[in-house]
Design a protein around this motif. Sequence first.
Motif, mmCIF file in Angstrom:
data_model
loop_
_atom_site.group_PDB
_atom_site.id
_atom_site.type_symbol
_atom_site.label_atom_id
_atom_site.label_comp_id
_atom_site.label_asym_id
_atom_site.label_seq_id
_atom_site.Cartn_x
_atom_site.Cartn_y
_atom_site.Cartn_z
ATOM 1 N N ILE A 400 20.744 85.463 28.941
ATOM 2 C CA ILE A 400 21.605 85.348 27.767
ATOM 3 C C ILE A 400 22.545 84.149 27.916
ATOM 4 C CG2 ILE A 400 21.526 87.830 27.243
ATOM 5 C CD1 ILE A 400 24.356 88.089 28.441
ATOM 6 N N ILE A 401 23.160 83.776 26.778
ATOM 7 C CA ILE A 401 24.178 82.709 26.805
ATOM 8 C C ILE A 401 25.528 83.346 26.503
ATOM 9 C CG2 ILE A 401 24.980 80.580 25.715
ATOM 10 C CD1 ILE A 401 22.143 79.887 25.027
ATOM 11 N N VAL A 402 26.529 82.926 27.288
ATOM 12 C CA VAL A 402 27.889 83.442 27.123
ATOM 13 C C VAL A 402 28.853 82.257 27.106
ATOM 14 C CG1 VAL A 402 29.715 84.638 28.428
ATOM 15 C CG2 VAL A 402 27.525 85.769 28.038
ATOM 16 N N ALA A 403 29.901 82.349 26.279
ATOM 17 C CA ALA A 403 30.932 81.297 26.248
ATOM 18 C C ALA A 403 32.227 81.868 26.800
ATOM 19 C CB ALA A 403 31.142 80.819 24.819
ATOM 20 N N ILE A 404 33.010 81.044 27.515
ATOM 21 C CA ILE A 404 34.323 81.479 28.024
ATOM 22 C C ILE A 404 35.352 81.288 26.911
ATOM 23 C CG2 ILE A 404 36.139 81.049 29.729
ATOM 24 C CD1 ILE A 404 34.099 80.050 31.681
ATOM 25 N N ASP A 405 36.240 82.282 26.745
ATOM 26 C CA ASP A 405 37.303 82.185 25.735
ATOM 27 C C ASP A 405 38.664 81.884 26.374
ATOM 28 O OD1 ASP A 405 35.509 82.880 23.699
ATOM 29 O OD2 ASP A 405 35.740 84.999 24.172
ATOM 30 N N GLY A 406 38.903 82.404 27.545
ATOM 31 C CA GLY A 406 40.208 82.195 28.185
ATOM 32 C C GLY A 406 40.222 82.885 29.534
ATOM 33 N N TRP A 407 41.272 82.586 30.320
ATOM 34 C CA TRP A 407 41.376 83.211 31.646
ATOM 35 C C TRP A 407 42.824 83.593 31.895
ATOM 36 C CZ3 TRP A 407 38.293 81.064 36.421
ATOM 37 C CH2 TRP A 407 38.291 82.036 37.435
ATOM 38 N N PRO A 408 43.196 84.842 31.529
ATOM 39 C CA PRO A 408 44.588 85.283 31.731
ATOM 40 C C PRO A 408 44.943 85.380 33.215
ATOM 41 C CG PRO A 408 43.343 86.809 30.328
ATOM 42 C CD PRO A 408 42.359 85.877 30.947
ATOM 43 N N ARG A 409 46.242 85.329 33.503
ATOM 44 C CA ARG A 409 46.740 85.371 34.891
ATOM 45 C C ARG A 409 46.475 86.710 35.558
ATOM 46 N NH1 ARG A 409 52.803 84.098 34.679
ATOM 47 N NH2 ARG A 409 52.617 84.508 36.912
ATOM 48 N N ASN A 410 46.302 87.756 34.765
ATOM 49 C CA ASN A 410 46.139 89.087 35.378
ATOM 50 C C ASN A 410 44.660 89.480 35.488
ATOM 51 O OD1 ASN A 410 45.748 89.291 32.630
ATOM 52 N ND2 ASN A 410 46.440 91.415 32.530
ATOM 53 N N SER A 411 43.770 88.547 35.251
ATOM 54 C CA SER A 411 42.339 88.896 35.279
ATOM 55 C C SER A 411 41.641 88.134 36.396
ATOM 56 C CB SER A 411 41.707 88.545 33.927
ATOM 57 O OG SER A 411 40.315 88.698 34.002
ATOM 58 N N ARG A 412 40.882 88.871 37.194
ATOM 59 C CA ARG A 412 40.138 88.246 38.305
ATOM 60 C C ARG A 412 39.092 87.259 37.774
ATOM 61 N NH1 ARG A 412 37.525 85.758 40.819
ATOM 62 N NH2 ARG A 412 36.349 86.105 42.725
ATOM 63 N N TYR A 413 38.532 87.582 36.604
ATOM 64 C CA TYR A 413 37.488 86.727 36.009
ATOM 65 C C TYR A 413 37.908 86.264 34.619
ATOM 66 C CZ TYR A 413 34.552 88.646 39.708
ATOM 67 O OH TYR A 413 34.038 88.995 40.934
ATOM 68 N N PRO A 414 37.338 85.156 34.133
ATOM 69 C CA PRO A 414 37.638 84.741 32.759
ATOM 70 C C PRO A 414 37.052 85.713 31.736
ATOM 71 C CG PRO A 414 35.955 83.308 33.729
ATOM 72 C CD PRO A 414 36.429 84.216 34.812
ATOM 73 N N ASN A 415 37.619 85.743 30.538
ATOM 74 C CA ASN A 415 37.064 86.536 29.433
ATOM 75 C C ASN A 415 36.149 85.650 28.609
ATOM 76 O OD1 ASN A 415 38.612 88.787 30.072
ATOM 77 N ND2 ASN A 415 40.362 88.023 28.919
ATOM 78 N N GLY A 416 35.104 86.260 28.052
ATOM 79 C CA GLY A 416 34.194 85.475 27.223
ATOM 80 C C GLY A 416 33.524 86.349 26.194
ATOM 81 N N HIS A 417 32.557 85.767 25.494
ATOM 82 C CA HIS A 417 31.813 86.560 24.510
ATOM 83 C C HIS A 417 30.336 86.181 24.531
ATOM 84 C CE1 HIS A 417 32.816 82.904 22.202
ATOM 85 N NE2 HIS A 417 31.668 83.117 21.568
ATOM 86 N N PHE A 418 29.525 87.123 24.146
ATOM 87 C CA PHE A 418 28.068 86.947 24.066
ATOM 88 C C PHE A 418 27.740 85.973 22.929
ATOM 89 C CE2 PHE A 418 24.288 88.409 21.651
ATOM 90 C CZ PHE A 418 23.298 88.147 22.586
ATOM 91 N N VAL A 419 26.817 85.037 23.177
ATOM 92 C CA VAL A 419 26.440 84.067 22.149
ATOM 93 C C VAL A 419 25.006 84.288 21.677
ATOM 94 C CG1 VAL A 419 26.103 81.594 21.661
ATOM 95 C CG2 VAL A 419 28.052 82.333 23.032
ATOM 96 N N LYS A 420 24.067 84.443 22.640
ATOM 97 C CA LYS A 420 22.663 84.457 22.247
ATOM 98 C C LYS A 420 21.798 85.064 23.333
ATOM 99 C CE LYS A 420 19.250 81.038 20.661
ATOM 100 N NZ LYS A 420 18.913 79.607 20.661
ATOM 101 N N ASN A 421 20.735 85.741 22.922
ATOM 102 C CA ASN A 421 19.744 86.261 23.868
ATOM 103 C C ASN A 421 18.577 85.278 23.891
ATOM 104 O OD1 ASN A 421 17.892 87.667 25.353
ATOM 105 N ND2 ASN A 421 17.858 89.494 24.075
ATOM 106 N N LEU A 422 18.235 84.787 25.087
ATOM 107 C CA LEU A 422 17.163 83.782 25.188
ATOM 108 C C LEU A 422 15.791 84.408 25.414
ATOM 109 C CD1 LEU A 422 19.001 81.183 27.451
ATOM 110 C CD2 LEU A 422 18.528 80.941 25.019
ATOM 111 N N GLY A 423 15.753 85.614 25.989
ATOM 112 C CA GLY A 423 14.457 86.253 26.261
ATOM 113 C C GLY A 423 14.431 86.842 27.656
ATOM 114 N N SER A 424 13.271 87.390 28.041
ATOM 115 C CA SER A 424 13.170 88.090 29.333
ATOM 116 C C SER A 424 13.218 87.122 30.506
ATOM 117 C CB SER A 424 11.843 88.852 29.407
ATOM 118 O OG SER A 424 11.800 89.783 28.361
ATOM 119 N N ALA A 425 13.955 87.519 31.550
ATOM 120 C CA ALA A 425 14.015 86.713 32.774
ATOM 121 C C ALA A 425 12.621 86.653 33.383
ATOM 122 C CB ALA A 425 14.999 87.345 33.752
#
Length: 934
Positions: A400-425
């Motif tokens: 899948i494709i994911v985009a990053i939206d932001g990275w708050p100070r209290n989060s170990r990882y950045p937040n993002g959202h799903f963009v697109k499904n490309l197909g089976s690995a």
Amino acid sequence: MLTSRTFLKRTRAGAVVKVVREHYLREDIPCGAAACRLCPPRPAGPGPGLETRPSGAASSLCPGPHYLLPDTNLLLHQIDILEDPVIKNVIVLQTVLQEVRNRSAPVYKRIRDVIQNPEKHFYSFTNEHHRETYIEQKQGETSNDRNDRAIRVAVKWYNDHLKKIENEENIQVIFLTNDKTNKEKALEEGITAYTCEEYIKSLTANPDLLDRLACVSDEGKEIESGKIIFPEHIPLSKLQQGIKSGIYLQGTYRASRDNYLEATVWVHGDAEENKEIIIQGLKHLNRAVHEDIVAVELLAKDEWVAPSSVVLQDDGQNEDDIEKEEEKENILKTSVNKDMLRPTGKVVGIIKRNWRPFCGMLSKSQIKEARRHLFTPTDRRIPRIRIETRQADTLEGQRIIVAIDGWPRNSRYPNGHFVKNLGSAGDKETETEVLLLEHDVPHQPFSQGVLSFLPKMPWSITEQDMKYREDLRHLCVCSVDPPGCTDIDDALHCREVENGNIEVGVHIADVSHFIRPGNALDDESAKRGTTVYLCEKRIDMVPELLSSNLCSLRSNVDRLAFSCIWEMNHKAEILKTRFTKSIINSKASLTYAEAQMRIDSATMNDDITTSLRGLNKLAKILKKKRIDNGALTLSSPEVRFHMDSETHDPIDLQTKELKETNSMVEEFMLLANVSVAQKIYDEFPEFALLRKHPAPPPSNYDILVKAAKSKNLEIKTDSAKALAESLDKAESPTFPYLNTLLRILTTRCMMQAVYFCSGMDNDFHHYGLASPIYTHFTSPIRRYADIIVHRLLAVAIGADSTYPELLDKHKLADMCKNLNYRHKMAQYAQRASVAFHTQLFFKSKGVVNEDAYILFVRKNAVVVLIPKYGLEGTVFFEEKGKTTPRLDYNNEVPSLTVEDTTLHVFDKVKVNIMLDASNIQHQKIRMVLVEPKV
């Protein structure tokens, strides 16, 4: 109606001047609604405009027919939503477009593409020039507030205007904004306004759209709960002051592939000192992402560290387990030799984010019914991303494709959202798409705008085309290429002239005749920069009509060419050189093998064969001269796959065999490139596009010198000539493959060759070819650099006119930067394609046992090369869950002792090769040492 706009502008010298601009307002700008009879007809332009009866998803909030009008921030952050086929009939204001253009070039390009898509019915409304929607900035009002007010005025005007249309249905304009204040003001003014989330949630038939919502929190309000993990980022204005005063350093952040708790920052500018700064530990990395432009503060010298030799992958599922991270950070702090310490710093702020959409796979949460999941990118240098999705079950095992939206100070990882499904690995089409996206290879089909600049078919050569052109159709010209080649760039001829000398011609496809400066076809070719050759797919730089037809120098058809013609004596000494645009008719399109067969044949004596023999004879002399001059003959194991004709899976894998004719063609291409380089530099000393190959720093050769020494051979590296001669002497009668191994190793010591503009550099030398000047002229179908060189040469010989960008060294330097980037990414994409097809090949083979040679030794592994397949891989001696053997690494001899067995560079070993598919995202070829036993 005429009004004027006044603003203050600072000049380069620092003075503030008042600028007054005339601003025309009109009454004849159409609203874009197809049903409107009040406005003048819409001029032909991008997209068909807004529909009479708006189609699209049904909304529970506004069940009636409606158009959408987003503000700037919504368009910037929610472009993935707006691109979705469900969202139609959107009004994009000029105010919004201008702001987006200033703030994000990639989003601006995406929204322009959407506006041009006839199925989307997006309409760009020029509100800043419409008499009833233009507004002046009030005193004390910020430009931001003025723009927000302009957007609300336009929404209000639209709603009033659409009510006047005699239509059975009253179409409403819905204002979309995520700005709380702007929404409140809109509601006060009687405008229907929603946040993006409110509106998307109302599209009850399309719940999947919610996954594509970017989670953007109001700046400064992101700390809602949870422990603060990271230090605050210093604001941009303070960072810029700090960089000016030298407190902070600005540079490009490069994350490590092997250790997620380490990165380096390459400092911008000319400072030799502290050029590369190490960053270690989560807090010091401070939410920077690979390729971001960051500000760094140097730590005190007693806090400096050495680059880590530990491999650490981020495989934790629990994002809140910070104690474990701290344990891992302690692993990095081992005692090291003082000489190993490097300048070390910490990231204090972000100057520019270089986030892009990332490919990867979902690591589904263990919690039942959970909506929050971690996404693991394909590129190990990118951190995991936290996303919310309702389709986790469907997306498991998918790329899948994911985009990053932001990275708050209290989060170990950045937040993002799903963009697109490309197909089976693992699926071939999906993996090829991932590979192209991850290497930033532009591969979308050419747009109609680009294709509109192609010649109309049927095409033929006209009288106009013959202007400034020589007719060389009588010459016995032929091309020699790999089998299956359809984009034939070059053809050759060779004949004896009356005075007993030899005339040799290199004829190159005249691509610049078809691609004119500055049009959409030229812009697209410049952006792509190069054709990318994957194992069973070619991503063309120019549309197929040109690459495989009109520009391809196929046999028995008239083609336009750019010819470089020499008169030589029999010692291959050049007596005369001339360049001309020409028309040719190739007499044969041969493969290397076919050309070789003709040269070697005792019975064939036709014109083509005689020409080939003449070329081959001269090429051997030219090659000897080049090598005597100090040119390097290096080696790299190239792989060729034999594909199954139906499944297109690789069924055989072997190294490419090079014939004498490969070398013959190469010699004349090199000669043409050198001759053209000299000509364009003589004519345009400031604006020539050239190619250089810097000499490697002496330290690059350490590994080669030590490896040769271990076999009692001496490699001299003080000049290219000394290196070439010592490689020629480095032979072992009992070990014939040793020389090839040394040449492969030498290739690894080299620097990358790069394009540059002659007016911006004074080191032109090409180290590998031992040539004082060089360029690329011979492959304009597949390299954009060659098109520019053709244009320069055409102007130099009076065959074409110039244009401003061609003689602007700053623009040329920027173009070279893009070309160097595209060539590098194309190379990486090709390697990734070979790696993927190699995995497919071994997937069906089980365990294969083969001879291999050791190329490098590491602290816990050896890198081996398998000549039969041209395949390289790493044999590790440390494995999870197994007892690690006793390892003793010797950097001086290059050797690794495993228990009681010592392995040296170039030792012949036997390995088992198999596919390790335990990690579906990062499948890899696994190699295990069989002989000698350790």
